[in-house]
Design an enzyme around this catalytic site. Structure first.
Site, mmCIF file in Angstrom:
data_model
loop_
_atom_site.group_PDB
_atom_site.id
_atom_site.type_symbol
_atom_site.label_atom_id
_atom_site.label_comp_id
_atom_site.label_asym_id
_atom_site.label_seq_id
_atom_site.Cartn_x
_atom_site.Cartn_y
_atom_site.Cartn_z
ATOM 1 N N TRP A 186 0.959 -1.251 -0.047
ATOM 2 C CA TRP A 186 -0.016 0.123 -0.071
ATOM 3 C C TRP A 186 0.902 1.246 -0.101
ATOM 4 C CZ3 TRP A 186 -0.245 3.993 3.728
ATOM 5 C CH2 TRP A 186 -1.285 4.897 3.526
ATOM 6 N N TRP A 400 -17.899 9.308 -4.510
ATOM 7 C CA TRP A 400 -17.183 8.065 -3.955
ATOM 8 C C TRP A 400 -18.032 7.149 -3.398
ATOM 9 C CZ3 TRP A 400 -16.617 5.632 0.767
ATOM 10 C CH2 TRP A 400 -15.632 4.697 1.009
ATOM 11 N N LYS A 465 -16.223 6.904 -7.958
ATOM 12 C CA LYS A 465 -14.901 6.488 -7.651
ATOM 13 C C LYS A 465 -15.270 5.287 -6.798
ATOM 14 C CE LYS A 465 -11.112 7.766 -4.713
ATOM 15 N NZ LYS A 465 -9.688 8.059 -5.923
ATOM 16 N N ASP A 467 -14.359 2.243 -4.849
ATOM 17 C CA ASP A 467 -13.021 1.876 -3.971
ATOM 18 C C ASP A 467 -13.262 0.244 -3.265
ATOM 19 O OD1 ASP A 467 -10.795 2.302 -2.618
ATOM 20 O OD2 ASP A 467 -11.262 3.992 -1.758
ATOM 21 N N MET A 468 -12.157 -0.044 -3.041
ATOM 22 C CA MET A 468 -12.077 -1.509 -2.302
ATOM 23 C C MET A 468 -10.950 -1.193 -1.343
ATOM 24 S SD MET A 468 -11.697 -5.438 -3.938
ATOM 25 C CE MET A 468 -12.043 -6.627 -2.728
ATOM 26 N N ASN A 469 -11.371 -1.135 -0.047
ATOM 27 C CA ASN A 469 -10.407 -1.026 0.777
ATOM 28 C C ASN A 469 -9.919 -2.076 1.884
ATOM 29 O OD1 ASN A 469 -9.513 1.847 0.837
ATOM 30 N ND2 ASN A 469 -11.676 2.491 1.166
ATOM 31 N N GLY A 514 -5.742 2.565 -3.413
ATOM 32 C CA GLY A 514 -4.751 2.664 -4.550
ATOM 33 C C GLY A 514 -4.998 1.772 -5.737
ATOM 34 N N ASP A 533 -2.462 5.516 -3.169
ATOM 35 C CA ASP A 533 -2.974 6.772 -2.518
ATOM 36 C C ASP A 533 -1.730 7.580 -2.165
ATOM 37 O OD1 ASP A 533 -5.420 5.758 -1.916
ATOM 38 O OD2 ASP A 533 -5.143 4.706 -0.316
#
EC number: 3.2.1.22
Length: 724
Positions: A186, A400, A465, A467-469, A514, A533
Site C-alpha cells: 500500500w 465516492w 469512484k 473503492d475497495m479498502n 490505491g 494513495d
C-alpha cells in the site's frame, strides 16, 4: 515456397498453425496427439521456416521423460509430466489425472484459432484453447474453456485451472535472462523488480487476497540480462493476466535455460465442482514479443488496452478532476462543497468529485458503509443541489462509493448481519473497521445496485469512484459455494457492466486503496484507475513508471496534492507537482481553501497548459528516456510522449549536491529533416524559458541542453515539440 502473411494460417497438409503479427510469429502444431509450441519470437518469412517433427524428442533416461520438457501449450497434471502444470481434475471414479489428446483445430477468423482437446477416456470432458491476435501490437490473447457435456454422468472437481503456458527456448546470446516484475505494498505499488532467471530456478508471482493486490501485479517481462532493456536492440517477451481476483504466474527455467510461463487462477482454496452441461471460461492470458525493449512492450500493451476497452463510447480524453478529500476529509457538507466547486471551476477543472463522508452516519471510517444515501445533516436536500451547481459551472459531478463493503455500525448490517462473508463458528475479522458483503447473493447485489442506480439517476451523477479498502476473508457463501472467490469478481464485472449499459454517460474509476485492482480486465471495463494513495511526487515517479508498463496514460489518474503535509523538510514546488501529474490524467486534490491567490493562479495556469498538451500525453506513446532506477543520479526521470508529429518531454531532477551540468537529453521518434518548434516551461506556466526551432536530427543526435536543472533540488521542466 509459401510466404507467411499476417493473421492465422494452417499448413496445407499438417496440423501446424502460424500466428503472425506485424513483427512476430507464434507457431503451434500437433505431435503424438499433443499440441506443442515450436516458435515464439521474431517474425518468420515462410512456412518452411518451422518444420513439424514426427515424434517427441527421445527420453534421455528414466528420470528425464520426454513429456516433461515438451513445449505443451496446455500441460496438465497426469502421466509422467513433472513440470509446472495448468489443470488438475478429479473425476467421479476417483481418477485424479488427465490425459488430453488433440481433437481438431479450426481457423475461425483471420485472427482467431480454436484448438479442441479431449480426455482420452472421459471423452465428454473438453478443453477449448482459443488464440486471438492483436496484429498491430504483436500480442496473442490466450483463452481457455472447460466443458463437460451431458453424454455421460461424470461430474468432475477442478483442483487447479489456469489458462495456458508460454515457452521460450534457451537464450540465443549465451547469457542469462532477466525477469522484470512489479511488486509493492500500500502506497508503494508497482515497484519494478529485476531477477536473474538462472537455470534450474523458478519464480512464483501471486496474490491470494481476492484482488490483484498492491503487493504484486500480474505482469512479467523477460529479456537478456546483458542489455539495458528499456529501448531497442533488446528482445523482450512480456505478458499479463486479465483477472481481478486471486491469480498466480509461475516462471520456471530448466538447466538448459528454457523457460515455461504458466498463469491464471490461484489454486488457494480452489475446489470447483463442474457438472454435466457446464462450461467454465478461464481468464485471458495476454502475451507478446518486442524487439524494442521494455519501451516497445509498454507501447504494445497500453495500445491494446486502449483499443479494446468495453463500451468505449465515451471520450477517450479523461477530464481534469478535482477531489476534495484533502480539503475536508470526512467533514464534507453542502456549504464547503459548493465553495470548493466554485474554486475548482475557476482553476479549469472539468469534473468535481465528492469523496468519502457524504452518506448517512459517515463521520469516520467506523460507520456508514452500506447506507448509500446522503446524510441529511450534511446535505439536507441530498446531493442534487451540489450536482446541479457543478453542472451550471460546466463541470461533471462524481461521488465516492465502496459498494462491496459494510461497517458493522450501519443500518444495513444491523438489519442483515448474514449478508457478509462469514463462517458461523469463526471470528468476523475487521479491516479498516469493515466487512465484505457477499455480493454473489442475489438479494445483496440487488440492494446495492438499486441504491447506486437511485443515487445516479436522482442526483445527476456522472462519475463513480469505486473503492475497495480491504482484502477478502472468511470467504464462505451459501449462494456461490466453493466458487465464491471467482463469483465475487464476476459479480463486480456484472455490476459495472450493468451500470454503464444503463447510464451511457457514466464514468467509473477503479480504486482499491490505491492500485490494488488495476489489472487488464478491470482497465478494459472502467474509465480510469487510481494507481496509489501515495501522491508524493518523488514516490509517484516510481509508481507511475511501473504502472506505465500496463496502464495507458489516459487511464492513469495523476493528482497534484499537498502530500507530504507532515514533513516540513521536504518541499516540492508547484511546478514539480504538476509536471509529475502531467504523465497521466491530471487531477487536483489540494486544499484550495488554504492556498494563496498567487498559488491558485499558478494552478490555473498549469491546468491550462496541461489541456494544451493533453491529447499527446493521454493518447501518445510513452518512452522513459531515463528511468527512476538510473545509476548516475543526474536526471531522476525523463519521459517522452509522442503522438504523430508532436512530442512532450518531462525531465526531473531530485537533487543537485554538486551543481554539475547535466548532459543533453537525446530525444527519440522524431523526423531527422523536420524542423521542430521547441518550447520549455520550468517554474511558471505562463512564460516559457526557451522558445526556438531545432531540427529533429539535432535533437536526436546532439540532444537538448538542460541548464534549467543544474542548481536546484526538485527541479523539472516540460518541453513541447511541434512541427514548425
Amino acid at each position: 515456397m509459401k510466404l507467411l502473411q499476417t493473421g492465422i494460417s494452417q499448413h496445407p497438409t499438417k496440423n501446424l498453425w502460424y500466428l503472425v503479427t506485424n513483427n512476430s510469429t507464434y507457431v503451434i502444431g500437433v505431435v503424438d496427439d499433443l499440441v506443442l509450441n515450436f516458435h515464439w519470437g521474431p517474425r518468420l518469412a515462410t512456412i518452411q521456416d518451422v518444420k513439424l517433427p514426427e515424434t517427441l524428442q527421445e527420453q534421455q533416461d528414466s528420470h528425464d521423460t520426454s513429456l516433461t520438457p515438451a513445449r505443451e501449450e496446455f500441460p496438465v497434471f497426469g502421466g509422467i509430466r513433472y513440470g509446472p502444470d495448468v489443470l488438475r481434475v478429479e473425476f467421479s471414479n476417483g481418477t485424479r489425472e488427465l490425459d488430453l489428446v488433440f481433437n481438431y483445430g479450426q481457423v475461425k477468423k483471420a485472427d482467431e484459432l480454436l484448438v479442441v482437446l479431449n480426455d482420452r477416456v472421459h471423452k465428454n470432458f473438453t478443453v477449448e484453447l482459443t488464440y486471438k491476435l492483436d496484429i498491430e501490437n504483436d500480442l496473442i490473447i490466450r483463452g481457455t474453456s472447460l466443458k463437460l457435456d451431458d453424454s455421460i454422468v461424470d461430474d468432475i472437481v477442478l483442483r487447479k485451472a489456469q489458462t495456458g503456458a508460454w515457452h521460450l527456448g534457451p537464450p540465443g546470446h549465451g547469457c542469462d535472462r532477466e525477469l522484470i516484475t512489479l511488486a509493492g505494498a500500500w502506497s508503494c505499488e508497482t515497484q519494478v523488480q529485476k531477477h536473474s532467471l538462472r537455470p534450474g530456478t523458478s519464480q512464483v508471482l501471486q496474490s491470494e487476497r481476492g484482488m490483484p493486490s498492491a503487493q504484486a501485479y500480474p505482469y512479467f517481462a523477460i529479456k537478456d540480462q546483458n542489455k539495458n532493456g528499456e529501448y531497442g536492440d533488446c528482445e523482450v517477451y512480456f505478458g499479463t493476466l486479465a483477472w481481478s481476483g486471486n491469480w498466480s504466474i509461475e516462471i520456471a527455467t530448466d538447466i538448459e535455460g528454457k523457460v515455461r510461463i504458466i498463469g491464471g487462477y490461484h489454486d488457494r482454496d480452489f475446489n470447483i465442482m463442474q457438472s454435466q452441461g457446464q462450461e467454465h471460461i478461464l481468464p485471458e492470458f495476454v502475451a507478446g514479443y518486442s524487439d524494442e525493449g521494455l519501451s516497445g512492450a509498454r507501447k504494445r500493451l497500453t495500445r491494446h488496452i486502449q483499443s479494446s476497452r468495453v463500451n468505449d463510447c465515451r471520450d477517450r480524453i479523461s477530464p481534469v478532476l478535482f477531489n476534495g478529500w484533502e480539503a475536508c476529509g470526512f467533514d464534507v457538507n453542502i456549504d464547503n462543497q459548493l465553495e470548493l466547486a466554485k474554486m475548482a471551476a475557476n482553476l479549469g477543472a472539468e469534473l468535481f468529485v465528492v469523496d468519502d463522508g457524504w452518506f448517512k452516519g459517515r463521520n469516520s471510517d467506523n460507520a456508514g458503509l452500506g447506507d448509500w444515501y446522503a446524510d441529511k445533516s450534511k446535505f439536507p436536500d441530498g446531493l442534487a443541489p451540489l450536482a446541479n451547481y457543478c453542472h451550471e459551472l460546466g463541470m461533471k459531478f462524481g461521488v465516492w462509493f465502496e459498494p462491496e463493503m459494510v461497517n458493522p455500525d450501519s443500518d444495513l448490517y444491523r438489519q442483515h448481519p448474514d449478508w457478509v462473508y462469514h463462517y458461523p463458528d469463526r471470528v468476523r475479522h475487521l479491516l479498516r473497521n469493515q466487512l465484505v458483503l457477499d455480493i454473489t447473493r442475489d438479494d445483496v447485489r440487488s440492494y446495492i445496485v438499486g441504491l447506486i442506480r437511485t443515487m445516479v439517476s436522482e442526483n445527476g451523477i456522472d462519475y463513480i469512484k469505486w473503492d475497495m479498502n480491504r482484502p477478502l476473508s472468511e470467504v464462505n457463501s451459501k449462494a456461490s459455494g466453493r466458487e465464491v472467490w471467482l463469483a465475487h469478481v464476476r459479480c463486480v464485472y456484472d455490476i459495472i457492466r450493468g451500470l454503464k449499459q444503463e447510464f451511457s454517460h457514466l464514468r467509473i474509476e477503479t480504486c482499491c486503496s490505491g492500485g490494488g485492482r488495476a489489472d487488464m480486465a478491470i482497465l478494459k471495463l472502467t474509465d480510469i484507475c487510481w494507481p496509489s494513495d501515495n501522491t508524493r511526487p518523488d514516490a509517484r515517479l516510481k509508481i507511475q513508471y511501473g504502472s506505465s508498463l500496463v496502464m495507458p496514460p489516459n487511464l492513469m489518474s495523476s493528482w497534484v496534492t499537498d502530500m507530504p503535509s507532515d514533513d516540513p523538510y521536504c518541499h516540492f514546488p508547484i511546478s514539480y507537482r504538476f509536471h509529475v501529474s502531467f504523465m497521466g490524467a491530471l487531477g487536483i486534490g489540494s486544499n484550495l481553501r488554504a492556498m494563496s491567490d498567487s498559488d491558485l493562479e499558478q494552478y490555473a495556469g498549469w491546468v491550462e497548459l496541461y489541456k494544451k498538451i493533453r491529447p499527446i500525453q493521454q493518447l501518445g506513446n510513452l518512452d522513459f528516456l531515463v528511468t527512476p532506477s538510473n545509476d548516475d543520479q543526474a536526471y531522476t526521470v525523463v519521459t517522452q510522449t509522442t503522438l504523430e508529429d508532436a512530442s512532450v518531454v518531462l525531465a526531473f531532477r531530485e537533487s543537485s549536491p554538486f551543481w554539475l551540468s547535466l548532459h543533453p537529453i537525446r530525444l527519440r521518434h522524431l523526423k531527422k529533416l523536420c524542423v521542430y518548434r521547441v518550447q520549455i516551461w520550468k517554474d511558471s506556466p505562463f512564460d516559457p524559458v526557451f522558445d526556438d526551432k531545432i531540427t529533429g536530427n539535432s535533437l536526436m543526435s546532439k540532444g537538448l541542453e538542460m541548464p534549467y536543472l543544474d542548481s536546484k533540488a526538485y527541479s523539472s521542466v516540460i518541453i513541447l515539440l511541434t512541427k514548425a
